[in-house]
Design a protein around this motif. Structure first.
Motif, PDB file in Angstrom:
ATOM      1  N   THR A  27     -10.156  -2.673   7.614  1.00 36.16           N
ATOM      2  CA  THR A  27      -9.353  -1.575   7.066  1.00 36.16           C
ATOM      3  C   THR A  27      -8.475  -2.000   5.898  1.00 36.16           C
ATOM      4  O   THR A  27      -7.617  -1.238   5.459  1.00 36.16           O
ATOM      5  CB  THR A  27      -8.462  -0.990   8.169  1.00 36.16           C
ATOM      6  N   GLY A  28      -8.658  -3.225   5.403  1.00 32.95           N
ATOM      7  CA  GLY A  28      -7.823  -3.707   4.313  1.00 32.95           C
ATOM      8  C   GLY A  28      -6.458  -4.191   4.754  1.00 32.95           C
ATOM      9  O   GLY A  28      -5.553  -4.362   3.918  1.00 32.95           O
ATOM     10  N   LYS A  29      -6.284  -4.407   6.047  1.00 37.18           N
ATOM     11  CA  LYS A  29      -4.976  -4.781   6.594  1.00 37.18           C
ATOM     12  C   LYS A  29      -4.429  -6.040   5.936  1.00 37.18           C
ATOM     13  O   LYS A  29      -5.114  -7.056   5.837  1.00 37.18           O
ATOM     14  CB  LYS A  29      -5.085  -4.993   8.108  1.00 37.18           C
ATOM     15  N   GLY A  30      -3.188  -5.947   5.456  1.00 33.68           N
ATOM     16  CA  GLY A  30      -2.504  -7.080   4.862  1.00 33.68           C
ATOM     17  C   GLY A  30      -2.797  -7.318   3.394  1.00 33.68           C
ATOM     18  O   GLY A  30      -2.212  -8.210   2.789  1.00 33.68           O
ATOM     19  N   ILE A  31      -3.680  -6.509   2.783  1.00 33.41           N
ATOM     20  CA  ILE A  31      -4.066  -6.701   1.385  1.00 33.41           C
ATOM     21  C   ILE A  31      -3.244  -5.789   0.479  1.00 33.41           C
ATOM     22  O   ILE A  31      -3.174  -4.579   0.702  1.00 33.41           O
ATOM     23  CB  ILE A  31      -5.572  -6.424   1.185  1.00 33.41           C
ATOM     24  N   ASP A  32      -2.642  -6.367  -0.548  1.00 29.29           N
ATOM     25  CA  ASP A  32      -1.862  -5.581  -1.515  1.00 29.29           C
ATOM     26  C   ASP A  32      -2.793  -5.013  -2.578  1.00 29.29           C
ATOM     27  O   ASP A  32      -3.340  -5.754  -3.407  1.00 29.29           O
ATOM     28  CB  ASP A  32      -0.799  -6.455  -2.178  1.00 29.29           C
ATOM     29  N   LYS A  54      -7.446   2.026   4.766  1.00 35.37           N
ATOM     30  CA  LYS A  54      -6.302   2.784   5.274  1.00 35.37           C
ATOM     31  C   LYS A  54      -5.114   1.909   5.666  1.00 35.37           C
ATOM     32  O   LYS A  54      -3.983   2.400   5.738  1.00 35.37           O
ATOM     33  CB  LYS A  54      -6.726   3.626   6.478  1.00 35.37           C
ATOM     34  N   ASP A  55      -5.347   0.634   5.931  1.00 32.07           N
ATOM     35  CA  ASP A  55      -4.258  -0.237   6.350  1.00 32.07           C
ATOM     36  C   ASP A  55      -3.833  -1.233   5.282  1.00 32.07           C
ATOM     37  O   ASP A  55      -3.069  -2.165   5.560  1.00 32.07           O
ATOM     38  CB  ASP A  55      -4.656  -1.003   7.619  1.00 32.07           C
ATOM     39  N   CYS A  56      -4.314  -1.053   4.058  1.00 27.90           N
ATOM     40  CA  CYS A  56      -3.860  -1.938   2.985  1.00 27.90           C
ATOM     41  C   CYS A  56      -2.413  -1.622   2.631  1.00 27.90           C
ATOM     42  O   CYS A  56      -1.875  -0.573   3.001  1.00 27.90           O
ATOM     43  CB  CYS A  56      -4.757  -1.788   1.748  1.00 27.90           C
ATOM     44  N   ASN A  57      -1.782  -2.531   1.915  1.00 23.75           N
ATOM     45  CA  ASN A  57      -0.425  -2.289   1.409  1.00 23.75           C
ATOM     46  C   ASN A  57      -0.556  -1.614   0.051  1.00 23.75           C
ATOM     47  O   ASN A  57      -0.836  -2.270  -0.956  1.00 23.75           O
ATOM     48  CB  ASN A  57       0.330  -3.606   1.281  1.00 23.75           C
TER      49      ASN A  57
END
Length: 419
Positions: free
Chosen positions: A147-152, A214-217
């Motif tokens: 989900t792109g978690k933690g990616i700016d 959806k979970d990217c920064n």
């Protein structure tokens, strides 16, 4: 000789080099380190003051004589190695195409009005919604567990409608690089649509998915005005800001048309290399200047730079979009790297008084670029040790060739998530 605003590429930006520039051009240079929410570059740059973007090695100076700049470039003792005049950039979406038609073909005005009415006022029906999922499926998002978690992920565009309910629980950071306009509102709507594709999730009314990471920064840089127009210096300023904060992805759905055989901007080429060195991937829309099949146009700036990933647009039938620019300036730079869905794309739109939908359909290479940015965020989460240049290679190596379409038009092919 008329004085104009210029972007200047410096060989070195140590204290001695900057002092030489200040003496030579009788200007005081401020480092981007000193910029802040109250000390913005566009308030500093004038006839007596310029700004040096420390992460890029680029200075912006106003009211400088071109002959003096040419002399500096030809002087081995000057830190100035290249310069170019500031140019205008525009959001590359369907509304720009419509506005061009208004100017060039008055007889199409009734058709334009009808299409604008649909894009802005008409609520989407269920049949259209179902169709709009084609873009995510086409690039394999239905196979992705990331989900792109933690990616700016940073969107440089017209701003973002922070009031949109789909993003109510997101911690979104932004900055405006346009005088007297804020980043957290988006009357034009283009930036919100692009951000929705790259970093949105599902519709609040139906639960249907339209976004990728959806979970990217999510980070927002407003570089285009509320009318969809910006300049080189504003974009450069925003990229320097993004690199300072170590953002991993910058998506630019903006373009400035180039002529046949025109060489890419050495400024943007250097900026793209600096970004890659800083582990940041720059992605840009290829531009919407083509009138296919008869007249394909060359990839626009800044996507025509070899250090910036260029994205073309296809439709749901796997045809190249009739407006999508192609790699016809390849001898001078300006190849297409990959393609992505860019026709009839469903995404978020700003909340507007009297409007009964929070979503709209748009088309353009502007819509294709954020598909690639969102996918890049998934890959960065999946492969946390891969640097930006390797993510670029991965996006190209996993792209799918499309039968009967030329490399000139789609590069390595349609981007894909490969589990």
């Amino acid at each position: 000789m008329e004085n104009k605003k210029f972007l200047v590429l410096l060989q070195d930006q140590n204290a001695s080099a900057l002092k030489k520039v200040e003496r030579e051009f009788k200007v005081s240079l401020t480092s981007s380190e000193e910029l802040s929410s109250t000390n913005k570059s566009y308030n500093i740059i004038n006839a007596n003051n310029g700004v040096v973007y420390k992460n890029l090695g680029v200075a912006v100076m106003d009211e400088v004589d071109m002959d003096q700049l040419k002399s500096a470039v030809n002087n081995d003792r000057s830190p100035v190695v290249y310069f170019e005049e500031e140019r205008d950039f525009f959001a590359v979406n369907e509304m720009n195409l419509i506005n061009d038609l208004k100017v060039k073909a008055a007889e199409l005005s009734s058709m334009v009005a009808e299409l604008e009415n649909f894009l802005i006022k008409k609520p989407l029906v269920q049949e259209a919604l179902t169709e709009m999922e084609w873009g995510l499926k086409a690039i394999g998002i239905d196979r992705a567990q990331f989900t792109g978690k933690g990616i700016d992920l940073c969107i440089l565009d017209t701003g973002f409608a922070l009031s949109h309910p789909d993003f109510a629980d997101r911690d979104i950071v932004g900055k405006s690089f346009v005088p007297d306009e804020v980043w957290e509102k988006d009357p034009y709507g283009h930036g919100t649509h692009c951000a929705g594709t790259a970093a949105g999730n599902v519709r609040s009314d139906t639960g249907k998915r339209y976004g990728i990471a959806k979970d990217c920064n999510l980070k927002i840089g407003k570089v285009l005005s509320n009318k969809g127009k910006g300049t080189t210096s504003g974009i450069i300023d925003a990229i320097d800001w993004a690199l300072e904060h170590k953002f991993r992805i910058i998506s630019m759905s903006l373009a400035s048309p180039v002529k046949l055989n025109e060489k890419p901007s050495a400024i943007f080429e250097a900026v793209g290399r600096k970004a890659m060195e800083n582990n940041c991937l720059l992605i840009a829309a290829a531009g919407n200047d083509s009138k296919r099949p008869a007249v394909p146009a060359p990839v626009a700036s800044p996507a025509n730079c070899g250090s910036i990933m260029s994205v073309a647009a296809i439709d749901s039938q796997m045809h190249i979009a009739n407006f999508s620019n192609g790699g016809i300036n390849s001898a001078h730079g300006g190849n297409i790297n990959v393609c992505a869905p860019g026709v009839d794309i469903l995404s978020a739109r700003p909340v507007k008084e009297g409007a009964n939908s929070l979503y709209t359909l748009m088309k353009g290479t502007s819509m294709a670029a954020p598909h690639v940015a969102g996918l890049a965020a998934l890959y960065m989460e999946k492969f946390p040790d891969l640097r930006a240049d390797k993510i670029w290679e991965l996006l190209e190596s996993t792209a799918k060739a499309i039968q009967n379409l030329k490399y000139r038009d789609i590069g390595s092919g349609l981007v894909q998530f490969v589990p």
